[in-house]
Scaffold this active site. Sequence first.
Site: not given
Ligand SMILES: NC(=O)c1ccc[n+]([C@@H]2O[C@H](COP(=O)([O-])OP(=O)(O)OC[C@H]3O[C@@H](n4cnc5c(N)ncnc54)[C@H](OP(=O)(O)O)[C@@H]3O)[C@@H](O)[C@H]2O)c1
Length: 425
Positions: A13, A102, A202
């Site tokens: 995201v 969430k 949710k």
């Molecule tokens: N994906 C979906 O479709 C979706 C839908 C609705 C809501 N959400 C919500 O949106 C949020 C993000 O989801 P996502 O799917 O984008 O997750 P993701 O692809 O796993 O991305 C997480 C990002 O955060 C970084 N990160 C995590 N922990 C960290 C730390 N301790 N220090 C520095 N950077 C850190 C990661 O770095 P690296 O890239 O270097 O690993 C990555 O860039 C979540 O809360 C999720 O529940 C997601």
Amino acid sequence: MRVGVGVLGGGTVGGTLARKLLAERENIAAKSGVELELVKVAVRDLDRERPFPAEYVTDDLQSVVDDPDVQLVVELMGGIEPAGDLILRALAAGKPVVTANKALIAERGPEIFEAATAAGVSILFEAAVGGGIPLIRPLSESLAGERLNRLLGIVNGTTNYILSAMDADGAPYADVLAEAQRLGYAEADPTADVGGGDAAAKATILAGLAFGVWVGADAVHTEGIDGIDTLDIEFARDLGYCVKLLAVAESVNGGVSVRVHPTLVPLDHPLANVRGAHNAVFVEGPDIGDLLFMGPGAGGGPTATAVLGDVIDAARDLLAGTRVAPRIKLGEGSVVPFGEISSKWYIRLEVADAPGVLAQIAGVFGEHGVSIMSVWQDGRGDDATLLLVTHDAPEAAHQAAVRALDGLDTVKQVAAAIRVISPEP
Ligand SMILES: NC(=O)c1ccc[n+]([C@@H]2O[C@H](COP(=O)([O-])OP(=O)(O)OC[C@H]3O[C@@H](n4cnc5c(N)ncnc54)[C@H](OP(=O)(O)O)[C@@H]3O)[C@@H](O)[C@H]2O)c1
């Protein structure tokens, strides 16, 4: 007017949001009058390839929140900590926050809303439920004057994908889950999705929005889909239903019930047509009638689009010197114990096809105050299957009846017991 944006997380995201902020800057300025400037994106792995230029990347989360050029913080890293403390730090510094997290909102929502109110800045989380579906803003603004009766949500795309595929192909749960993992619809560890925990988070948010009552995700009665047998999906279809994992938030007896469980939904109900990884929330109100919000519940593009809408909203308010009040305004409402909730049940019994069995089973239901709406028998002899659908009766009565049935010599197994969607309260 310029607003500097710092993003915590540059994954699915966050990466898409950063790309959109750079690509759509002029378009957004023309439409909204706000010039959004991407300042920094914090990630864990500095070497990973991203869909935005490397000059924006840092691995110092706190420096993004504290950067004087950052006036608005977007949290897209996920997890409870350090995300929660970083959000509180941003709010305390007078910076509006947008998040899609969430799990965090369900766990620390009230504390975060209070911090935003105390700081006089916005906290927005449109993408936390239903991904790209505009849902939280309509619920908190357009429907603010409606005393809603009930929300029924298909809010987890993974489980809806699995149930839809089991229905379409007749394949067993384990095979469909493995295929969903191969296609990227399910995580390597699918527990949060298939066990219902994600939907419970949710449901907590939906109940807060609709009824102003806060039920922490841990207190939501939660059942997942891991026990669903393809046979029951087929029998349910014969009876005119499909099986969905529903998040339910409803006003009952002056209180609120919030729960997540597999549910039989009539095939002519709008939610029955929500297939695959889509999400939908069906909203019932006395004056508005029925509303269906449906669309992509996840994915970088849809989710980042919803997040960007919040960013524009929060930036506009920041420039105007106003703020969006927290979307959830908590009141005094109470939570109705799960045992008091009334519903119909679908029950599959493996029985011996002997004289008097049906009377014995009917007797057990009668003793517990549960009346039977319909009975259907499949097979004969020692392999007979009885399918029963009951009338509405309290949860506690149904559970006691099922326990008693399990103790009968003539009942070899209570093979399934699934709640059936009830008519509007
Ligand atoms: N994906 C979906 O479709 C979706 C839908 C609705 C809501 N959400 C919500 O949106 C949020 C993000 O989801 P996502 O799917 O984008 O997750 P993701 O692809 O796993 O991305 C997480 C990002 O955060 C970084 N990160 C995590 N922990 C960290 C730390 N301790 N220090 C520095 N950077 C850190 C990661 O770095 P690296 O890239 O270097 O690993 C990555 O860039 C979540 O809360 C999720 O529940 C997601």
